[in-house]
Design a protein around this motif. Structure first.
Motif, PDB file in Angstrom:
ATOM      1  N   PRO A   1       0.789  -1.233   0.000  1.00 19.48           N
ATOM      2  CA  PRO A   1       0.000   0.000   0.000  1.00 19.48           C
ATOM      3  C   PRO A   1       0.824   1.288   0.000  1.00 19.48           C
ATOM      4  O   PRO A   1       0.322   2.338  -0.370  1.00 19.48           O
ATOM      5  N   LYS A   2       2.080   1.202   0.381  1.00 22.41           N
ATOM      6  CA  LYS A   2       2.916   2.402   0.439  1.00 22.41           C
ATOM      7  C   LYS A   2       3.657   2.672  -0.861  1.00 22.41           C
ATOM      8  O   LYS A   2       4.257   3.727  -1.018  1.00 22.41           O
ATOM      9  N   GLY A   3       3.646   1.733  -1.798  1.00 23.55           N
ATOM     10  CA  GLY A   3       4.339   1.988  -3.057  1.00 23.55           C
ATOM     11  C   GLY A   3       4.798   0.726  -3.767  1.00 23.55           C
ATOM     12  O   GLY A   3       4.355  -0.374  -3.475  1.00 23.55           O
ATOM     13  N   CYS A   4       5.715   0.940  -4.686  1.00 28.70           N
ATOM     14  CA  CYS A   4       6.182  -0.132  -5.553  1.00 28.70           C
ATOM     15  C   CYS A   4       7.691   0.032  -5.762  1.00 28.70           C
ATOM     16  O   CYS A   4       8.172   1.146  -5.954  1.00 28.70           O
ATOM     17  N   GLU A   5       8.413  -1.082  -5.717  1.00 29.00           N
ATOM     18  CA  GLU A   5       9.851  -1.059  -5.940  1.00 29.00           C
ATOM     19  C   GLU A   5      10.213  -2.090  -6.992  1.00 29.00           C
ATOM     20  O   GLU A   5       9.637  -3.181  -7.041  1.00 29.00           O
ATOM     21  N   PHE A   6      11.172  -1.743  -7.823  1.00 30.09           N
ATOM     22  CA  PHE A   6      11.643  -2.610  -8.891  1.00 30.09           C
ATOM     23  C   PHE A   6      13.063  -3.066  -8.565  1.00 30.09           C
ATOM     24  O   PHE A   6      13.896  -2.262  -8.134  1.00 30.09           O
ATOM     25  N   TYR A   7      13.318  -4.356  -8.800  1.00 37.13           N
ATOM     26  CA  TYR A   7      14.637  -4.928  -8.563  1.00 37.13           C
ATOM     27  C   TYR A   7      15.099  -5.645  -9.820  1.00 37.13           C
ATOM     28  O   TYR A   7      14.295  -6.250 -10.534  1.00 37.13           O
ATOM     29  N   GLN A   8      16.396  -5.596 -10.061  1.00 34.34           N
ATOM     30  CA  GLN A   8      16.985  -6.264 -11.215  1.00 34.34           C
ATOM     31  C   GLN A   8      18.068  -7.208 -10.716  1.00 34.34           C
ATOM     32  O   GLN A   8      18.831  -6.880  -9.804  1.00 34.34           O
ATOM     33  N   TYR A   9      18.126  -8.399 -11.341  1.00 33.93           N
ATOM     34  CA  TYR A   9      19.114  -9.389 -10.937  1.00 33.93           C
ATOM     35  C   TYR A   9      20.386  -9.237 -11.753  1.00 33.93           C
ATOM     36  O   TYR A   9      20.353  -9.078 -12.970  1.00 33.93           O
ATOM     37  N   ASP A  10      21.513  -9.289 -11.056  1.00 33.26           N
ATOM     38  CA  ASP A  10      22.822  -9.258 -11.683  1.00 33.26           C
ATOM     39  C   ASP A  10      23.580 -10.504 -11.221  1.00 33.26           C
ATOM     40  O   ASP A  10      23.603 -10.800 -10.019  1.00 33.26           O
ATOM     41  N   GLU A  11      24.185 -11.240 -12.140  1.00 29.54           N
ATOM     42  CA  GLU A  11      24.877 -12.486 -11.784  1.00 29.54           C
ATOM     43  C   GLU A  11      25.982 -12.276 -10.755  1.00 29.54           C
ATOM     44  O   GLU A  11      26.278 -13.173  -9.971  1.00 29.54           O
ATOM     45  N   ASN A  12      26.613 -11.126 -10.731  1.00 29.60           N
ATOM     46  CA  ASN A  12      27.724 -10.870  -9.816  1.00 29.60           C
ATOM     47  C   ASN A  12      27.284 -10.352  -8.457  1.00 29.60           C
ATOM     48  O   ASN A  12      27.886 -10.671  -7.435  1.00 29.60           O
ATOM     49  N   THR A  13      26.233  -9.549  -8.424  1.00 27.78           N
ATOM     50  CA  THR A  13      25.830  -8.901  -7.171  1.00 27.78           C
ATOM     51  C   THR A  13      24.479  -9.342  -6.634  1.00 27.78           C
ATOM     52  O   THR A  13      24.099  -8.962  -5.534  1.00 27.78           O
ATOM     53  N   GLY A  14      23.712 -10.112  -7.414  1.00 25.23           N
ATOM     54  CA  GLY A  14      22.391 -10.552  -6.979  1.00 25.23           C
ATOM     55  C   GLY A  14      21.334  -9.492  -7.251  1.00 25.23           C
ATOM     56  O   GLY A  14      21.440  -8.712  -8.191  1.00 25.23           O
ATOM     57  N   TRP A  15      20.317  -9.448  -6.397  1.00 26.14           N
ATOM     58  CA  TRP A  15      19.200  -8.523  -6.564  1.00 26.14           C
ATOM     59  C   TRP A  15      19.548  -7.151  -6.001  1.00 26.14           C
ATOM     60  O   TRP A  15      20.079  -7.040  -4.899  1.00 26.14           O
ATOM     61  N   SER A  16      19.226  -6.118  -6.766  1.00 26.45           N
ATOM     62  CA  SER A  16      19.402  -4.750  -6.281  1.00 26.45           C
ATOM     63  C   SER A  16      18.274  -3.879  -6.828  1.00 26.45           C
ATOM     64  O   SER A  16      17.714  -4.157  -7.888  1.00 26.45           O
ATOM     65  N   GLU A  17      17.964  -2.830  -6.076  1.00 30.42           N
ATOM     66  CA  GLU A  17      16.902  -1.926  -6.510  1.00 30.42           C
ATOM     67  C   GLU A  17      17.307  -1.270  -7.827  1.00 30.42           C
ATOM     68  O   GLU A  17      18.452  -0.875  -8.012  1.00 30.42           O
ATOM     69  N   ALA A  18      16.353  -1.165  -8.727  1.00 31.69           N
ATOM     70  CA  ALA A  18      16.631  -0.696 -10.084  1.00 31.69           C
ATOM     71  C   ALA A  18      16.115   0.719 -10.314  1.00 31.69           C
ATOM     72  O   ALA A  18      15.086   1.118  -9.777  1.00 31.69           O
ATOM     73  N   ASP A  19      16.840   1.449 -11.130  1.00 29.27           N
ATOM     74  CA  ASP A  19      16.435   2.776 -11.579  1.00 29.27           C
ATOM     75  C   ASP A  19      15.512   2.587 -12.782  1.00 29.27           C
ATOM     76  O   ASP A  19      15.923   2.041 -13.806  1.00 29.27           O
ATOM     77  N   THR A  20      14.264   3.020 -12.657  1.00 26.07           N
ATOM     78  CA  THR A  20      13.282   2.816 -13.728  1.00 26.07           C
ATOM     79  C   THR A  20      13.131   4.035 -14.625  1.00 26.07           C
ATOM     80  O   THR A  20      12.217   4.102 -15.434  1.00 26.07           O
ATOM     81  N   GLU A  21      14.034   4.994 -14.492  1.00 23.82           N
ATOM     82  CA  GLU A  21      13.913   6.216 -15.287  1.00 23.82           C
ATOM     83  C   GLU A  21      14.713   6.172 -16.582  1.00 23.82           C
ATOM     84  O   GLU A  21      14.567   7.073 -17.419  1.00 23.82           O
ATOM     85  N   GLU A  22      15.549   5.147 -16.751  1.00 24.36           N
ATOM     86  CA  GLU A  22      16.343   5.080 -17.979  1.00 24.36           C
ATOM     87  C   GLU A  22      16.684   3.633 -18.316  1.00 24.36           C
ATOM     88  O   GLU A  22      16.506   2.725 -17.512  1.00 24.36           O
ATOM     89  N   GLY A  23      17.152   3.432 -19.521  1.00 25.18           N
ATOM     90  CA  GLY A  23      17.602   2.121 -19.966  1.00 25.18           C
ATOM     91  C   GLY A  23      16.494   1.088 -20.067  1.00 25.18           C
ATOM     92  O   GLY A  23      15.302   1.408 -20.185  1.00 25.18           O
TER      93      GLY A  23
END
Length: 78
Positions: free
Chosen positions: A41-63
């Protein structure tokens, strides 16, 4: 109290909190990407998986994550 014989009446029931996380394996223009979208209810977060670092929060404003965000916003991931 008699635990074998009782009368139960539900007077009210409501959801007071929810949270969900969906994981997607996507291919965008030939590039494979794993994404998690966490909503509550407080919002939404996007995460992207990287083979070297695992899951991290993603910037959804570019790329490529901007494409993921736009597709999610338009209901194309459901």
């Amino acid at each position: 109290m008699d635990f074998d014989n009782y009368d139960l009446t539900v007077k009210d029931s409501k959801e007071v909190w929810w949270a969900t996380t969906k994981e997607y394996d996507l291919e965008i223009d030939g590039e494979n990407i794993s994404v998690r979208i966490a909503e509550n209810p407080k919002g939404c977060e996007f995460y992207q998986y990287d083979e070297n670092t695992g899951w991290s929060e993603a910037d959804t404003e570019e790329g490529i994550m901007r494409i993921v965000y736009e597709c999610w916003s338009n209901g194309e991931l459901d």
